[in-house]
Design a protein around this motif. Sequence first.
Motif, PDB file in Angstrom:
ATOM      1  N   THR A  20      15.214 -41.267 -66.962  1.00 27.90           N
ATOM      2  CA  THR A  20      15.099 -41.568 -68.387  1.00 27.90           C
ATOM      3  C   THR A  20      13.898 -42.439 -68.710  1.00 27.90           C
ATOM      4  OG1 THR A  20      16.680 -43.371 -68.016  1.00 27.90           O
ATOM      5  CG2 THR A  20      17.564 -41.278 -68.829  1.00 27.90           C
ATOM      6  N   GLU A  21      13.427 -43.224 -67.737  1.00 24.31           N
ATOM      7  CA  GLU A  21      12.280 -44.097 -68.001  1.00 24.31           C
ATOM      8  C   GLU A  21      10.990 -43.308 -68.207  1.00 24.31           C
ATOM      9  OE1 GLU A  21      11.683 -42.900 -63.947  1.00 24.31           O
ATOM     10  OE2 GLU A  21      13.485 -43.616 -64.977  1.00 24.31           O
ATOM     11  N   ALA A  22      10.975 -42.035 -67.792  1.00 24.26           N
ATOM     12  CA  ALA A  22       9.785 -41.198 -67.941  1.00 24.26           C
ATOM     13  C   ALA A  22       9.706 -40.545 -69.314  1.00 24.26           C
ATOM     14  CB  ALA A  22       9.769 -40.130 -66.856  1.00 24.26           C
ATOM     15  N   ALA A  23      10.719 -40.754 -70.152  1.00 23.61           N
ATOM     16  CA  ALA A  23      10.789 -40.095 -71.461  1.00 23.61           C
ATOM     17  C   ALA A  23      10.461 -41.071 -72.582  1.00 23.61           C
ATOM     18  CB  ALA A  23      12.182 -39.510 -71.671  1.00 23.61           C
ATOM     19  N   GLN A  24       9.815 -40.556 -73.625  1.00 27.26           N
ATOM     20  CA  GLN A  24       9.460 -41.356 -74.793  1.00 27.26           C
ATOM     21  C   GLN A  24      10.295 -40.904 -75.989  1.00 27.26           C
ATOM     22  OE1 GLN A  24       7.341 -43.981 -74.710  1.00 27.26           O
ATOM     23  NE2 GLN A  24       7.218 -43.589 -72.499  1.00 27.26           N
ATOM     24  N   PRO A  25      11.170 -41.770 -76.504  1.00 24.31           N
ATOM     25  CA  PRO A  25      12.021 -41.375 -77.636  1.00 24.31           C
ATOM     26  C   PRO A  25      11.203 -41.240 -78.914  1.00 24.31           C
ATOM     27  CG  PRO A  25      12.261 -43.717 -77.159  1.00 24.31           C
ATOM     28  CD  PRO A  25      11.380 -43.155 -76.077  1.00 24.31           C
ATOM     29  N   PRO A  26      11.806 -40.609 -79.935  1.00 23.20           N
ATOM     30  CA  PRO A  26      13.199 -40.140 -80.003  1.00 23.20           C
ATOM     31  C   PRO A  26      13.314 -38.663 -79.653  1.00 23.20           C
ATOM     32  CG  PRO A  26      12.264 -40.105 -82.187  1.00 23.20           C
ATOM     33  CD  PRO A  26      11.156 -40.574 -81.271  1.00 23.20           C
ATOM     34  N   TYR A  27      14.520 -38.270 -79.179  1.00 21.26           N
ATOM     35  CA  TYR A  27      14.837 -36.876 -78.906  1.00 21.26           C
ATOM     36  C   TYR A  27      15.987 -36.433 -79.799  1.00 21.26           C
ATOM     37  CZ  TYR A  27      11.750 -37.129 -74.916  1.00 21.26           C
ATOM     38  OH  TYR A  27      10.627 -37.281 -74.130  1.00 21.26           O
ATOM     39  N   ASP A  28      15.898 -35.206 -80.282  1.00 18.78           N
ATOM     40  CA  ASP A  28      16.962 -34.654 -81.108  1.00 18.78           C
ATOM     41  C   ASP A  28      18.155 -34.206 -80.272  1.00 18.78           C
ATOM     42  OD1 ASP A  28      15.460 -34.637 -83.719  1.00 18.78           O
ATOM     43  OD2 ASP A  28      14.141 -33.360 -82.517  1.00 18.78           O
ATOM     44  N   VAL A  29      17.858 -33.771 -79.052  1.00 20.35           N
ATOM     45  CA  VAL A  29      18.907 -33.287 -78.150  1.00 20.35           C
ATOM     46  C   VAL A  29      18.595 -33.778 -76.743  1.00 20.35           C
ATOM     47  CG1 VAL A  29      20.055 -31.261 -77.153  1.00 20.35           C
ATOM     48  CG2 VAL A  29      19.316 -31.223 -79.540  1.00 20.35           C
ATOM     49  N   LEU A  30      19.624 -34.238 -76.056  1.00 19.24           N
ATOM     50  CA  LEU A  30      19.525 -34.624 -74.645  1.00 19.24           C
ATOM     51  C   LEU A  30      20.585 -33.832 -73.902  1.00 19.24           C
ATOM     52  CD1 LEU A  30      19.218 -38.194 -73.183  1.00 19.24           C
ATOM     53  CD2 LEU A  30      20.972 -36.640 -72.308  1.00 19.24           C
ATOM     54  N   VAL A  31      20.198 -33.215 -72.793  1.00 18.95           N
ATOM     55  CA  VAL A  31      21.142 -32.471 -71.974  1.00 18.95           C
ATOM     56  C   VAL A  31      21.006 -32.957 -70.540  1.00 18.95           C
ATOM     57  CG1 VAL A  31      19.536 -30.548 -71.578  1.00 18.95           C
ATOM     58  CG2 VAL A  31      22.011 -30.168 -71.373  1.00 18.95           C
ATOM     59  N   ALA A  32      22.131 -33.130 -69.857  1.00 19.34           N
ATOM     60  CA  ALA A  32      22.096 -33.636 -68.489  1.00 19.34           C
ATOM     61  C   ALA A  32      23.266 -33.052 -67.708  1.00 19.34           C
ATOM     62  CB  ALA A  32      22.162 -35.161 -68.474  1.00 19.34           C
ATOM     63  N   ASN A  33      22.959 -32.410 -66.599  1.00 15.67           N
ATOM     64  CA  ASN A  33      23.963 -31.851 -65.694  1.00 15.67           C
ATOM     65  C   ASN A  33      23.919 -32.695 -64.421  1.00 15.67           C
ATOM     66  OD1 ASN A  33      25.743 -30.331 -64.231  1.00 15.67           O
ATOM     67  ND2 ASN A  33      24.555 -28.434 -64.290  1.00 15.67           N
ATOM     68  N   LEU A  34      24.646 -33.810 -64.448  1.00 18.75           N
ATOM     69  CA  LEU A  34      24.620 -34.773 -63.348  1.00 18.75           C
ATOM     70  C   LEU A  34      26.034 -34.946 -62.811  1.00 18.75           C
ATOM     71  CD1 LEU A  34      22.114 -37.257 -65.059  1.00 18.75           C
ATOM     72  CD2 LEU A  34      21.598 -35.557 -63.293  1.00 18.75           C
ATOM     73  N   TYR A  35      26.525 -36.181 -62.736  1.00 21.28           N
ATOM     74  CA  TYR A  35      27.918 -36.418 -62.361  1.00 21.28           C
ATOM     75  C   TYR A  35      28.393 -37.645 -63.114  1.00 21.28           C
ATOM     76  CZ  TYR A  35      25.652 -39.596 -58.993  1.00 21.28           C
ATOM     77  OH  TYR A  35      24.875 -40.559 -58.415  1.00 21.28           O
ATOM     78  N   ALA A  36      29.709 -37.840 -63.167  1.00 19.82           N
ATOM     79  CA  ALA A  36      30.302 -38.802 -64.095  1.00 19.82           C
ATOM     80  C   ALA A  36      29.746 -40.208 -63.925  1.00 19.82           C
ATOM     81  CB  ALA A  36      31.822 -38.807 -63.925  1.00 19.82           C
ATOM     82  N   GLU A  37      29.674 -40.690 -62.700  1.00 23.12           N
ATOM     83  CA  GLU A  37      29.238 -42.068 -62.480  1.00 23.12           C
ATOM     84  C   GLU A  37      27.793 -42.280 -62.922  1.00 23.12           C
ATOM     85  OE1 GLU A  37      32.815 -41.288 -60.193  1.00 23.12           O
ATOM     86  OE2 GLU A  37      30.919 -40.190 -60.402  1.00 23.12           O
ATOM     87  N   LEU A  38      26.946 -41.282 -62.716  1.00 21.05           N
ATOM     88  CA  LEU A  38      25.552 -41.424 -63.130  1.00 21.05           C
ATOM     89  C   LEU A  38      25.431 -41.351 -64.652  1.00 21.05           C
ATOM     90  CD1 LEU A  38      22.671 -41.854 -62.363  1.00 21.05           C
ATOM     91  CD2 LEU A  38      22.452 -39.411 -61.857  1.00 21.05           C
ATOM     92  N   HIS A  39      26.207 -40.487 -65.289  1.00 17.05           N
ATOM     93  CA  HIS A  39      26.227 -40.479 -66.757  1.00 17.05           C
ATOM     94  C   HIS A  39      26.624 -41.856 -67.294  1.00 17.05           C
ATOM     95  CE1 HIS A  39      25.405 -36.288 -67.340  1.00 17.05           C
ATOM     96  NE2 HIS A  39      26.529 -35.857 -66.807  1.00 17.05           N
ATOM     97  N   ALA A  40      27.635 -42.451 -66.694  1.00 18.37           N
ATOM     98  CA  ALA A  40      28.087 -43.766 -67.153  1.00 18.37           C
ATOM     99  C   ALA A  40      26.983 -44.804 -66.980  1.00 18.37           C
ATOM    100  CB  ALA A  40      29.343 -44.178 -66.389  1.00 18.37           C
TER     101      ALA A  40
END
Length: 252
Positions: A176-196
């Motif tokens: 996420t540090e490589a991204a510059q906001p704002p974004y209209d949509v964010l999608v992430a296929n990771l795992y629960a602990e990393l999402h948290a």
Amino acid sequence: MHVFVLRGDFEGLDAYLPLLFELGARGLEERPGEVWAYFPERVELPLPGRWQELPDEDWLEAWKRDLKPVAAGPFVVLAPWHDWQGPERRLVLEPGMAFGTGHHATTRMALEALAAQPLAGRRVLDVGTGSGILAIAAALLGAEVLGVDTDASVIPVARENARKNGVAPDFRVGSTEAAQPPYDVLVANLYAELHAELAPAYARLLAPGGRAHLTGVLAERAPLVRRALEGAGLRPAGERREGEWTLLSFER
């Protein structure tokens, strides 16, 4: 080719699939009572199973024979050798090189979530892009897309997959540090602990009214993600479940 064989009920083994790709698997195959994970070399795996050897040409032929096109929303995900005449939008992907081929429930749900909202002209961020499939789909739907992944080895794969589909999302090494906001949509296929863990970053990156579609979440771990995202100030905006897997949507 080195094959790691896991035995048991496939619904139970399903939880291991993302981890196997993260640990270097180049392909997975479901067989009766087993999952075969194909690796270019043996690695230490924190999983119950056994290793066996298979000639490379046998694996490649079996992989091509058993892999079928898969429909997800308006897309049909194809390997380069597939021929398809249906009305769905083609999304060509080289399978087995990075996690995310459209054949897993988490990827299909994410594709369908992206296609369910207008993306033309919107800014989309794909966190943990892997094969690039979600970033490519968003670009095909007209979005301006950034895909990020902490594994530098998948970025050339994602770029090549995008080239095959005639789109050019921006792919970068990082999270996420490589991204510059704002974004209209964010999608992430990771795992629960990393999402948290990333919940505050998701909230920071989304524009007001923006949506996050989060999958890779086992149903039993979904409450952890809900608490973290709501604690970061995002509102629940929908939920979908397929088998043991859940996709959670949130809105800023």
